[in-house]
Design an enzyme around this catalytic site. Structure first.
Site, PDB file in Angstrom:
ATOM      1  N   ARG A 149       0.956  -1.372  -0.047  1.00 33.11           N
ATOM      2  CA  ARG A 149      -0.025  -0.067  -0.084  1.00 33.11           C
ATOM      3  C   ARG A 149       0.711   1.242  -0.004  1.00 33.11           C
ATOM      4  O   ARG A 149       0.378   2.205   0.311  1.00 33.11           O
ATOM      5  CB  ARG A 149      -1.007   0.093   1.126  1.00 33.11           C
ATOM      6  CG  ARG A 149      -1.862  -1.249   1.045  1.00 33.11           C
ATOM      7  CD  ARG A 149      -3.248  -0.747   1.774  1.00 33.11           C
ATOM      8  NE  ARG A 149      -4.026  -1.836   1.563  1.00 33.11           N
ATOM      9  CZ  ARG A 149      -4.399  -2.900   2.753  1.00 33.11           C
ATOM     10  NH1 ARG A 149      -3.584  -2.665   3.848  1.00 33.11           N
ATOM     11  NH2 ARG A 149      -5.217  -3.690   2.651  1.00 33.11           N
ATOM     12  N   LYS A 209       3.910  11.776 -10.967  1.00 28.62           N
ATOM     13  CA  LYS A 209       3.178  10.982 -11.699  1.00 28.62           C
ATOM     14  C   LYS A 209       3.875   9.570 -12.236  1.00 28.62           C
ATOM     15  O   LYS A 209       5.002   9.646 -12.623  1.00 28.62           O
ATOM     16  CB  LYS A 209       3.002  11.751 -13.024  1.00 28.62           C
ATOM     17  CG  LYS A 209       1.962  12.892 -12.935  1.00 28.62           C
ATOM     18  CD  LYS A 209       1.615  13.099 -14.279  1.00 28.62           C
ATOM     19  CE  LYS A 209       0.627  14.547 -14.240  1.00 28.62           C
ATOM     20  NZ  LYS A 209       0.189  15.030 -15.540  1.00 28.62           N
ATOM     21  N   LYS A 216       9.539  23.119 -12.981  1.00 27.46           N
ATOM     22  CA  LYS A 216       8.704  21.929 -12.838  1.00 27.46           C
ATOM     23  C   LYS A 216       8.102  21.719 -10.988  1.00 27.46           C
ATOM     24  O   LYS A 216       7.057  21.798 -10.911  1.00 27.46           O
ATOM     25  CB  LYS A 216       9.370  20.597 -13.122  1.00 27.46           C
ATOM     26  CG  LYS A 216       8.265  19.600 -12.699  1.00 27.46           C
ATOM     27  CD  LYS A 216       8.111  18.400 -14.042  1.00 27.46           C
ATOM     28  CE  LYS A 216       6.805  17.490 -13.656  1.00 27.46           C
ATOM     29  NZ  LYS A 216       6.788  16.327 -14.601  1.00 27.46           N
ATOM     30  N   GLU A 269      -2.666  18.291 -10.735  1.00 22.85           N
ATOM     31  CA  GLU A 269      -3.583  18.761 -11.817  1.00 22.85           C
ATOM     32  C   GLU A 269      -4.825  19.173 -11.926  1.00 22.85           C
ATOM     33  O   GLU A 269      -5.851  18.886 -12.778  1.00 22.85           O
ATOM     34  CB  GLU A 269      -3.249  17.717 -13.189  1.00 22.85           C
ATOM     35  CG  GLU A 269      -3.117  18.327 -14.538  1.00 22.85           C
ATOM     36  CD  GLU A 269      -2.370  17.451 -15.518  1.00 22.85           C
ATOM     37  OE1 GLU A 269      -1.463  16.789 -15.193  1.00 22.85           O
ATOM     38  OE2 GLU A 269      -3.148  17.572 -16.730  1.00 22.85           O
ATOM     39  N   ARG A 276      -0.624  22.821 -13.588  1.00 15.29           N
ATOM     40  CA  ARG A 276       0.217  21.660 -13.970  1.00 15.29           C
ATOM     41  C   ARG A 276      -0.143  21.196 -15.550  1.00 15.29           C
ATOM     42  O   ARG A 276       0.680  20.789 -16.214  1.00 15.29           O
ATOM     43  CB  ARG A 276      -0.006  20.577 -13.286  1.00 15.29           C
ATOM     44  CG  ARG A 276       1.062  19.446 -13.204  1.00 15.29           C
ATOM     45  CD  ARG A 276       1.265  18.450 -12.451  1.00 15.29           C
ATOM     46  NE  ARG A 276       2.177  17.272 -12.609  1.00 15.29           N
ATOM     47  CZ  ARG A 276       2.700  16.545 -11.707  1.00 15.29           C
ATOM     48  NH1 ARG A 276       2.261  16.448 -10.642  1.00 15.29           N
ATOM     49  NH2 ARG A 276       3.803  15.762 -12.289  1.00 15.29           N
ATOM     50  N   HIS A 309       1.242  18.192 -26.058  1.00 14.03           N
ATOM     51  CA  HIS A 309       1.169  16.670 -25.715  1.00 14.03           C
ATOM     52  C   HIS A 309      -0.184  16.157 -26.134  1.00 14.03           C
ATOM     53  O   HIS A 309      -0.262  15.048 -26.369  1.00 14.03           O
ATOM     54  CB  HIS A 309       1.339  16.553 -24.248  1.00 14.03           C
ATOM     55  CG  HIS A 309       2.681  16.402 -23.810  1.00 14.03           C
ATOM     56  ND1 HIS A 309       3.559  17.243 -23.803  1.00 14.03           N
ATOM     57  CD2 HIS A 309       3.305  15.356 -23.304  1.00 14.03           C
ATOM     58  CE1 HIS A 309       4.690  17.055 -23.531  1.00 14.03           C
ATOM     59  NE2 HIS A 309       4.741  15.895 -23.190  1.00 14.03           N
ATOM     60  N   HIS A 355       0.535  12.886 -28.242  1.00 14.31           N
ATOM     61  CA  HIS A 355      -0.146  11.392 -27.928  1.00 14.31           C
ATOM     62  C   HIS A 355      -0.781  11.156 -28.940  1.00 14.31           C
ATOM     63  O   HIS A 355      -0.912   9.638 -29.252  1.00 14.31           O
ATOM     64  CB  HIS A 355      -0.897  11.458 -26.576  1.00 14.31           C
ATOM     65  CG  HIS A 355      -0.051  11.820 -25.358  1.00 14.31           C
ATOM     66  ND1 HIS A 355      -0.830  12.652 -24.260  1.00 14.31           N
ATOM     67  CD2 HIS A 355       1.079  11.726 -24.789  1.00 14.31           C
ATOM     68  CE1 HIS A 355       0.194  12.579 -23.361  1.00 14.31           C
ATOM     69  NE2 HIS A 355       1.317  12.034 -23.866  1.00 14.31           N
ATOM     70  N   HIS A 375       8.666   9.924 -27.799  1.00 13.95           N
ATOM     71  CA  HIS A 375       8.067  10.867 -27.296  1.00 13.95           C
ATOM     72  C   HIS A 375       8.367  12.366 -27.364  1.00 13.95           C
ATOM     73  O   HIS A 375       7.584  13.042 -27.727  1.00 13.95           O
ATOM     74  CB  HIS A 375       7.889  10.405 -25.758  1.00 13.95           C
ATOM     75  CG  HIS A 375       7.100  11.578 -25.040  1.00 13.95           C
ATOM     76  ND1 HIS A 375       5.774  11.648 -24.968  1.00 13.95           N
ATOM     77  CD2 HIS A 375       7.362  12.471 -23.971  1.00 13.95           C
ATOM     78  CE1 HIS A 375       5.108  12.574 -24.212  1.00 13.95           C
ATOM     79  NE2 HIS A 375       6.169  12.910 -23.475  1.00 13.95           N
TER      80      HIS A 375
HETATM   81  N1  LIG Z   1       5.989  10.655 -14.931  1.00 12.68           N
HETATM   82  C1  LIG Z   1       6.021  11.986 -15.691  1.00 12.68           C
HETATM   83  O1  LIG Z   1       5.637  12.934 -15.254  1.00 12.68           O
HETATM   84  C2  LIG Z   1       6.412  11.657 -17.210  1.00 12.68           C
HETATM   85  C3  LIG Z   1       6.624  12.794 -17.884  1.00 12.68           C
HETATM   86  C4  LIG Z   1       7.241  12.771 -19.207  1.00 12.68           C
HETATM   87  C5  LIG Z   1       7.298  11.558 -19.680  1.00 12.68           C
HETATM   88  N2  LIG Z   1       7.087  10.303 -18.955  1.00 12.68           N
HETATM   89  C6  LIG Z   1       7.256   9.014 -19.677  1.00 12.68           C
HETATM   90  O2  LIG Z   1       8.793   8.792 -19.748  1.00 12.68           O
HETATM   91  C7  LIG Z   1       8.798   7.803 -20.659  1.00 12.68           C
HETATM   92  C8  LIG Z   1       9.969   8.181 -21.504  1.00 12.68           C
HETATM   93  O3  LIG Z   1      11.089   8.504 -20.888  1.00 12.68           O
HETATM   94  P1  LIG Z   1      12.558   8.465 -21.559  1.00 12.68           P
HETATM   95  O4  LIG Z   1      12.594   9.109 -22.946  1.00 12.68           O
HETATM   96  O5  LIG Z   1      13.526   8.653 -20.520  1.00 12.68           O
HETATM   97  O6  LIG Z   1      12.582   6.940 -22.194  1.00 12.68           O
HETATM   98  P2  LIG Z   1      13.398   5.426 -21.617  1.00 12.68           P
HETATM   99  O7  LIG Z   1      13.285   5.122 -20.189  1.00 12.68           O
HETATM  100  O8  LIG Z   1      12.735   4.426 -22.476  1.00 12.68           O
HETATM  101  O9  LIG Z   1      14.894   5.872 -22.254  1.00 12.68           O
HETATM  102  C9  LIG Z   1      15.235   6.192 -23.295  1.00 12.68           C
HETATM  103  C10 LIG Z   1      16.464   5.171 -23.778  1.00 12.68           C
HETATM  104  O10 LIG Z   1      17.497   5.418 -23.377  1.00 12.68           O
HETATM  105  C11 LIG Z   1      18.124   4.521 -22.585  1.00 12.68           C
HETATM  106  N3  LIG Z   1      19.124   5.452 -21.538  1.00 12.68           N
HETATM  107  C12 LIG Z   1      18.461   5.843 -20.476  1.00 12.68           C
HETATM  108  N4  LIG Z   1      19.500   6.319 -20.086  1.00 12.68           N
HETATM  109  C13 LIG Z   1      20.441   6.166 -20.381  1.00 12.68           C
HETATM  110  C14 LIG Z   1      21.695   6.390 -20.483  1.00 12.68           C
HETATM  111  N5  LIG Z   1      22.210   7.410 -19.293  1.00 12.68           N
HETATM  112  N6  LIG Z   1      23.013   5.828 -21.256  1.00 12.68           N
HETATM  113  C15 LIG Z   1      22.362   5.067 -22.161  1.00 12.68           C
HETATM  114  N7  LIG Z   1      21.263   4.622 -22.383  1.00 12.68           N
HETATM  115  C16 LIG Z   1      20.316   5.275 -21.673  1.00 12.68           C
HETATM  116  C17 LIG Z   1      16.977   3.669 -22.298  1.00 12.68           C
HETATM  117  O11 LIG Z   1      17.623   2.285 -21.882  1.00 12.68           O
HETATM  118  C18 LIG Z   1      15.931   3.586 -23.255  1.00 12.68           C
HETATM  119  O12 LIG Z   1      16.488   2.758 -24.138  1.00 12.68           O
HETATM  120  C19 LIG Z   1       7.516   7.521 -21.264  1.00 12.68           C
HETATM  121  O13 LIG Z   1       6.913   6.303 -20.806  1.00 12.68           O
HETATM  122  C20 LIG Z   1       6.903   8.752 -20.713  1.00 12.68           C
HETATM  123  O14 LIG Z   1       5.239   8.433 -20.671  1.00 12.68           O
HETATM  124  C21 LIG Z   1       6.506  10.452 -17.754  1.00 12.68           C
HETATM  125 ZN   LIG Z   2       6.315  14.815 -22.196  1.00 11.38          ZN
END
Ligand SMILES: NC(=O)c1ccc[n+]([C@@H]2O[C@H](COP(=O)([O-])OP(=O)(O)OC[C@H]3O[C@@H](n4cnc5c(N)ncnc54)[C@H](O)[C@@H]3O)[C@@H](O)[C@H]2O)c1
Ligand SMILES: [Zn+2]
Length: 368
Positions: free
Chosen positions: A119, A141, A225, A235, A240, A247, A251, A265
């Protein structure tokens, strides 16, 4: 070292930012490592690139790594279930701090697992992608994807601490770095015209790995942020929601490309921000010069600003699936100029579809 506070009463936490911070992680995390142990969740790419540095930095703390496959597909029910079982097998208790060491995929998945395990137990974000350092690691989030769409199941669950080492970006693939940069530019476009001008002058240096530029961008965006999250954690007031600039378009484009590597993304966000400004210009909200300036900067660093896929109707149909959609309308983030974004609740999806079809006629399609 700079420290940005996310002020949320009892759930307040600090975001620590410094080049080389990974090397000091042991000292910082020691008070959180119950019995001298930390369970660390990462993905194969991040662990291969940075695992040895991370372990070295932990000093005397015993790390128990759980390494998952990389990629968006990991934010799934199946991986969530497997992760939760492994955390339980590892004997994780509420008082423990699970460490999420990776990009936004690992951060979102581990945050959600921490939210539901017993939990709710603690977790720490150590983001390694630019996107995660400037956006997803701060704000609580968490989510996984389902058949019906992205991030549709999740929880608000704040981390206990965020450790950002910009030097982690040295191993991030260039395309991922550039995609994350779109989210950096976003903060300027939403509410900080001076920062957008800074991006125009320094974006190329940042992407080339300039440590000072990287640090400045991360400190500025994290502070922005943190302020937004402190004001509107869930939000509800609309503050926010501004972070969703670009986006709704993004999306829809990501859904249209099946959330594949064809369009990352951040690339979709760049395109979405260019569209949001063009749409705002068409409605007479901002100047066409502002819209052109936004697109010119994104294009100058190699981000896409032209529609690669979909028809107006197909993209609008995707938008109707948006979490925030109701009755044929979706709140859109539009702009009265650079740094002057606002939420517009009055946008009709049919109007957006017609706009997108006009974009296809006037703009040459390029693939991302
Ligand atoms: N929670 C939130 O507020 C929020 C906000 C924006 C995006 N997101 C989410 O984040 C995700 C995208 O995140 P992302 O772009 O980091 O993607 P990701 O986590 O898939 O990382 C991108 C790629 O880079 C690699 N990688 C990451 N750091 C590395 C490093 N230092 N060296 C080598 N390789 C590395 C990963 O293995 C992956 O292949 C999406 O799912 C999106 O929905 C969440
Ligand atoms: Zn984003």
């Amino acid at each position: 070292m700079s420290a940005v506070e996310v002020a949320l009463g009892l759930r307040s936490y600090e975001v620590l930012i410094e080049n080389g911070l990974l090397g000091q992680a042991g000292d910082i995390l020691a008070p959180l490592a119950r019995n001298g142990r930390l369970v660390v969740v990462s993905d194969e790419n991040v662990w291969a690139a940075l695992g040895p540095d991370f372990l070295a930095g932990l000093g005397g703390i015993r790390a128990e790594p759980i390494i998952l496959p990389p990629g968006e597909g990991t934010k799934s029910w199946a991986q969530l279930a497997a992760l939760v079982e492994r955390l339980l097998e590892a004997g994780v208790e509420r008082a423990d701090h699970i460490v999420a060491f990776g990009g936004g995929v690992i951060g979102d998945l581990v945050g959600f697992a921490a939210a539901i395990l017993k939990r709710g137990c603690h977790f720490v974000q150590i983001p390694t992608s630019l996107l995660a350092q400037v956006d997803s690691s701060v704000g609580g989030k968490t989510a996984i994807n389902t058949q019906a769409g992205k991030n549709l199941v999740g929880a608000f669950h704040q981390p206990a601490m965020v450790l950002i080492d910009p030097a982690c970006l040295d191993t991030l693939p260039r395309r991922q770095l550039r995609a994350g940069y779109a989210e950096v530019v976003k903060y300027g476009l939403i509410g900080d015209p001076d920062f957008f001008a800074w991006c125009e002058a320094n974006g190329a240096a940042l992407l080339a790995g300039d440590p000072a530029a990287r640090l400045h961008a991360i400190e500025t965006t994290v502070a922005a942020k943190a302020a937004v999250v402190a004001e509107d954690e869930r939000e509800t007031t609309g503050r926010r929601a501004l972070l969703n600039l670009g986006h709704t378009f993004a999306h829809a484009l990501e859904a249209e490309t099946g959330f594949s590597d064809d369009l990352l993304h951040g690339e979709a966000v760049a395109l979405g921000m260019a569209l949001a400004f063009r749409f705002s210009a068409e409605r007479g909200l901002c100047s066409t010069a502002d819209a052109a300036r936004v697109a010119a900067h994104l294009e100058s660093v190699g981000l896409p600003t032209r529609l690669p896929v979909g028809t107006g109707a197909s993209l609008a149909a995707q938008m109707a699936q948006d979490k925030k959609a109701s009755g044929g309308r979706v709140p859109f983030i539009l702009a009265r100029g650079i740094g002057r974004a606002f939420v517009d609740e009055s946008v009709d999806l049919a109007e957006v579809a017609a706009f997108l079809d006009r974009q296809r006629l006037t703009a040459p399609a390029v693939t991302a």
